[in-house]
Structure formats: C-alpha cells, structure tokens
Design a protein around this motif. Structure first.
Motif, PDB file in Angstrom:
ATOM      1  N   LEU A   8       0.827  -1.208   0.000  1.00 41.51           N
ATOM      2  CA  LEU A   8       0.000   0.000   0.000  1.00 41.51           C
ATOM      3  C   LEU A   8       0.857   1.252   0.000  1.00 41.51           C
ATOM      4  O   LEU A   8       0.582   2.216  -0.730  1.00 41.51           O
ATOM      5  CB  LEU A   8      -0.932  -0.020   1.223  1.00 41.51           C
ATOM      6  N   LEU A   9       1.914   1.253   0.772  1.00 37.71           N
ATOM      7  CA  LEU A   9       2.819   2.400   0.806  1.00 37.71           C
ATOM      8  C   LEU A   9       3.470   2.616  -0.560  1.00 37.71           C
ATOM      9  O   LEU A   9       3.636   3.758  -1.020  1.00 37.71           O
ATOM     10  CB  LEU A   9       3.887   2.194   1.874  1.00 37.71           C
ATOM     11  N   ASP A  10       3.853   1.505  -1.209  1.00 36.28           N
ATOM     12  CA  ASP A  10       4.468   1.625  -2.542  1.00 36.28           C
ATOM     13  C   ASP A  10       3.492   2.233  -3.545  1.00 36.28           C
ATOM     14  O   ASP A  10       3.859   3.094  -4.354  1.00 36.28           O
ATOM     15  CB  ASP A  10       4.925   0.253  -3.033  1.00 36.28           C
ATOM     16  N   ARG A  11       2.223   1.777  -3.496  1.00 36.37           N
ATOM     17  CA  ARG A  11       1.229   2.311  -4.432  1.00 36.37           C
ATOM     18  C   ARG A  11       0.970   3.788  -4.174  1.00 36.37           C
ATOM     19  O   ARG A  11       0.837   4.589  -5.098  1.00 36.37           O
ATOM     20  CB  ARG A  11      -0.075   1.514  -4.322  1.00 36.37           C
ATOM     21  N   GLU A  12       0.902   4.181  -2.899  1.00 41.84           N
ATOM     22  CA  GLU A  12       0.675   5.591  -2.559  1.00 41.84           C
ATOM     23  C   GLU A  12       1.854   6.441  -3.010  1.00 41.84           C
ATOM     24  O   GLU A  12       1.691   7.572  -3.485  1.00 41.84           O
ATOM     25  CB  GLU A  12       0.437   5.736  -1.060  1.00 41.84           C
ATOM     26  N   ARG A  13       3.063   5.901  -2.886  1.00 43.56           N
ATOM     27  CA  ARG A  13       4.252   6.654  -3.293  1.00 43.56           C
ATOM     28  C   ARG A  13       4.268   6.859  -4.810  1.00 43.56           C
ATOM     29  O   ARG A  13       4.665   7.904  -5.302  1.00 43.56           O
ATOM     30  CB  ARG A  13       5.503   5.902  -2.836  1.00 43.56           C
ATOM     31  N   ASP A  14       3.802   5.855  -5.559  1.00 45.09           N
ATOM     32  CA  ASP A  14       3.759   5.978  -7.017  1.00 45.09           C
ATOM     33  C   ASP A  14       2.730   7.006  -7.471  1.00 45.09           C
ATOM     34  O   ASP A  14       2.904   7.655  -8.515  1.00 45.09           O
ATOM     35  CB  ASP A  14       3.443   4.621  -7.657  1.00 45.09           C
ATOM     36  N   ARG A  15       1.641   7.143  -6.681  1.00 41.00           N
ATOM     37  CA  ARG A  15       0.580   8.083  -7.069  1.00 41.00           C
ATOM     38  C   ARG A  15       0.924   9.529  -6.739  1.00 41.00           C
ATOM     39  O   ARG A  15       0.379  10.452  -7.306  1.00 41.00           O
ATOM     40  CB  ARG A  15      -0.744   7.703  -6.386  1.00 41.00           C
ATOM     41  N   VAL A  16       1.787   9.758  -5.795  1.00 42.24           N
ATOM     42  CA  VAL A  16       2.119  11.131  -5.376  1.00 42.24           C
ATOM     43  C   VAL A  16       3.123  11.728  -6.347  1.00 42.24           C
ATOM     44  O   VAL A  16       4.209  11.164  -6.547  1.00 42.24           O
ATOM     45  CB  VAL A  16       2.689  11.131  -3.948  1.00 42.24           C
ATOM     46  N   PRO A  17       2.819  12.852  -7.005  1.00 41.69           N
ATOM     47  CA  PRO A  17       3.774  13.462  -7.946  1.00 41.69           C
ATOM     48  C   PRO A  17       4.995  14.004  -7.207  1.00 41.69           C
ATOM     49  O   PRO A  17       4.917  14.407  -6.043  1.00 41.69           O
ATOM     50  CB  PRO A  17       2.976  14.606  -8.594  1.00 41.69           C
ATOM     51  N   ALA A  18       6.110  13.977  -7.920  1.00 40.17           N
ATOM     52  CA  ALA A  18       7.342  14.501  -7.315  1.00 40.17           C
ATOM     53  C   ALA A  18       7.190  15.985  -7.068  1.00 40.17           C
ATOM     54  O   ALA A  18       6.612  16.724  -7.886  1.00 40.17           O
ATOM     55  CB  ALA A  18       8.520  14.227  -8.245  1.00 40.17           C
ATOM     56  N   PRO A  19       7.680  16.523  -5.974  1.00 44.06           N
ATOM     57  CA  PRO A  19       7.568  17.961  -5.695  1.00 44.06           C
ATOM     58  C   PRO A  19       8.382  18.758  -6.706  1.00 44.06           C
ATOM     59  O   PRO A  19       9.420  18.309  -7.202  1.00 44.06           O
ATOM     60  CB  PRO A  19       8.161  18.087  -4.281  1.00 44.06           C
ATOM     61  N   PRO A  20       7.926  19.964  -7.065  1.00 43.60           N
ATOM     62  CA  PRO A  20       8.669  20.804  -8.046  1.00 43.60           C
ATOM     63  C   PRO A  20      10.005  21.215  -7.452  1.00 43.60           C
ATOM     64  O   PRO A  20      10.170  21.325  -6.230  1.00 43.60           O
ATOM     65  CB  PRO A  20       7.734  22.014  -8.228  1.00 43.60           C
ATOM     66  N   PRO A  21      10.975  21.416  -8.317  1.00 48.28           N
ATOM     67  CA  PRO A  21      12.296  21.800  -7.801  1.00 48.28           C
ATOM     68  C   PRO A  21      12.254  23.165  -7.147  1.00 48.28           C
ATOM     69  O   PRO A  21      11.469  24.046  -7.519  1.00 48.28           O
ATOM     70  CB  PRO A  21      13.184  21.827  -9.062  1.00 48.28           C
ATOM     71  N   ALA A  22      13.070  23.372  -6.201  1.00 44.73           N
ATOM     72  CA  ALA A  22      13.115  24.652  -5.473  1.00 44.73           C
ATOM     73  C   ALA A  22      13.722  25.737  -6.398  1.00 44.73           C
ATOM     74  O   ALA A  22      14.535  25.432  -7.265  1.00 44.73           O
ATOM     75  CB  ALA A  22      13.978  24.501  -4.214  1.00 44.73           C
ATOM     76  N   PRO A  23      13.313  26.980  -6.228  1.00 44.74           N
ATOM     77  CA  PRO A  23      13.851  28.069  -7.062  1.00 44.74           C
ATOM     78  C   PRO A  23      15.367  28.139  -6.973  1.00 44.74           C
ATOM     79  O   PRO A  23      15.931  28.054  -5.871  1.00 44.74           O
ATOM     80  CB  PRO A  23      13.205  29.334  -6.467  1.00 44.74           C
ATOM     81  N   GLY A  24      15.973  28.268  -8.136  1.00 42.75           N
ATOM     82  CA  GLY A  24      17.428  28.367  -8.170  1.00 42.75           C
ATOM     83  C   GLY A  24      18.134  27.042  -8.109  1.00 42.75           C
ATOM     84  O   GLY A  24      19.364  26.997  -8.165  1.00 42.75           O
TER      85      GLY A  24
END
Length: 262
Positions: A243-259
């Motif tokens: 379940l944790l693996d499936r939830e991790r796959d569904r969560v989009p990667a956070p956008p890169p920080a400015p700079g």
C-alpha cells in the motif's frame, strides 16, 4: 471432589431426574449419600449415569446392563470400583462454575448480548440455563471472551472462536481418548470386561493421563499460535508495504526549489 444434587446430576448426564430414580430402583445406580433429606451424588454416579445412557442408546436393555455391572462388581472392592468410576467422571478442571443473570451478561458484553447470541452461547455450552439465571461451567472461558470483546471484537466473533475450539479440540480429545482407552483395554481387559482386581491401577493410569493430555495440548497450541501469529503479521506488513508503494507511485514529485540546478 465435586458433589451434585439430583437435578444437577441429571442435567450433567443429559437425562432426567425421573430416569435417575428409575436406574436406582433397578439397581443400576448406587443410592446417594444423605445429608438430612437431601441426596448427594458424586463423580462416580455421574460416570455411571453417562455409561448407562450410552449403552441404552446402543440398544442394550436394563437387564443386559445390569448383568454387565454385576460381572464388573462381582468380587471387586467397592472403594476401588468407585475410585475407577470417579476417575472417569471427575471434572478435568479445578474451575468452580459461576452464575450470572442476563443483566450481568449485558454488563460484561454490552450490546452484543441479544436473543441470537444468547441462544448460540447456550447451544455451544458456554452458558447453561438455571432457572432465571445462567450457569457458567467455565468462568475462564467466559473471562477470555470478555477481554476479547473489550479489545474490540464482536460477541459473534468470540462465539466463532468458541465454536471452532469446541469442534477442533473435540476431535483431538476424541482421538487421544480412544488411543489411551485402547491401550488400557488391551492391557487390562483383552476381549472381556475389565477384571475387578485391576480398577485401582486403571484409575491411577487415567488420572496420570489427564495432566499429560493438558500439557500436550498447551504445548502444541503455544507452538502453533507463535507460528500463525508470525505468518499473519508477516502478511499484514507485506500488505502495508504494498500500500505504501502504491501511494508513493501516485504522489507526484515535488517541483524543484527556485534556483536549484536541473
């Protein structure tokens, strides 16, 4: 040693008070010990009653049963015979039965006590009717049920456990008893009725078997509970990891920080 009045004796032997008196009149059952006007019966009486009932169900007559008992008792020492029958009829537990009202059951088990669960508990022998209250043959079993309900289980699920235990352990007890009985019969009564000079020795064998049987069941149950608990918890954590693996796959990667470098 447990003692019974005639109504309790009849109930435990699955017969009637009238039948108990008939068996006494026909000489199949010894008279009780008297305390004033009250007759007091022992485990030996209970064992004899159960044996009579089993033989009657197999089609034997009072005359057949009386003849067998005469052969069994002829020349035997009465104290040895009573000791043998008592060893058969003795309770295998030191528990003392408790008595509860319907209100007590509701206080212990809450809203799960209803006509359906009460009937099921009666059918399983967890409780027994005793006038306006209930007799609890095994307070330990009842206490275990109370604790499981307090931990969040339903009364129905607890009764499922009791039913499964009664069924599975009942088969184990039958198998073990038959093997032990076959050994005793082969040793002391090959092809005939038990010799009257042997009952004290046989009674001692039966009494020794009791703690051994309980130790064996406790040991195997402990091993199997450990094995099954490991298996069940392993499945639970494997499911949780999936379940944790499936939830991790569904969560989009956070956008890169400015700079930040890409």
């Amino acid at each position: 040693m447990a003692e019974y009045r005639i109504d309790e004796l009849a109930r435990l032997a699955d017969t009637t008070v009238r039948n108990v008196r008939v068996y006494q009149d026909r000489g199949l059952l010894a008279p009780p010990r008297r305390e004033g006007r009250v007759g007091i019966y022992s485990e030996a009486h209970l064992a004899r009653l159960r044996l009579i009932g089993q033989l009657l169900r197999r089609g034997y007559t009072f005359a057949n049963i009386g003849e067998m008992f005469q052969v069994w008792e002829r020349g035997g020492d009465l104290s040895d015979i009573l000791g043998f029958e008592s060893a058969i009829g003795d309770a295998w537990s030191d528990e003392i039965a408790d008595y509860l009202t319907l209100g007590d059951l509701r206080e212990l088990f809450g809203k799960g006590v209803n006509p359906r669960t009460v009937k099921r508990a009666l059918d399983l022998g967890v409780i027994e009717r005793d006038g306006l209250r209930f007799r609890v043959p095994s307070p330990r079993l009842l206490h275990a049920g109370v604790e499981l309900v307090r931990m969040g289980m339903t009364v129905g699920s607890v009764l499922d456990i009791a039913e499964n235990l009664r069924d599975k352990v009942g088969h184990v007890a039958e198998h073990m008893t038959r093997l032990v009985a076959d050994h005793i019969i082969a040793e002391y009564a090959p092809g005939t009725v038990l010799r009257t000079e042997d009952p004290a020795e046989v009674a001692e064998v039966i009494r020794k078997v009791r703690p051994l049987a309980q130790q064996a069941v406790d040991a195997v149950l402990a091993q199997e509970m450990a094995n099954q608990l490991t298996h069940v918890m392993g499945e639970h954590f494997a499911d949780a990891m999936e379940l944790l693996d499936r939830e991790r796959d569904r969560v989009p990667a956070p956008p890169p920080a400015p700079g930040a470098r890409t």
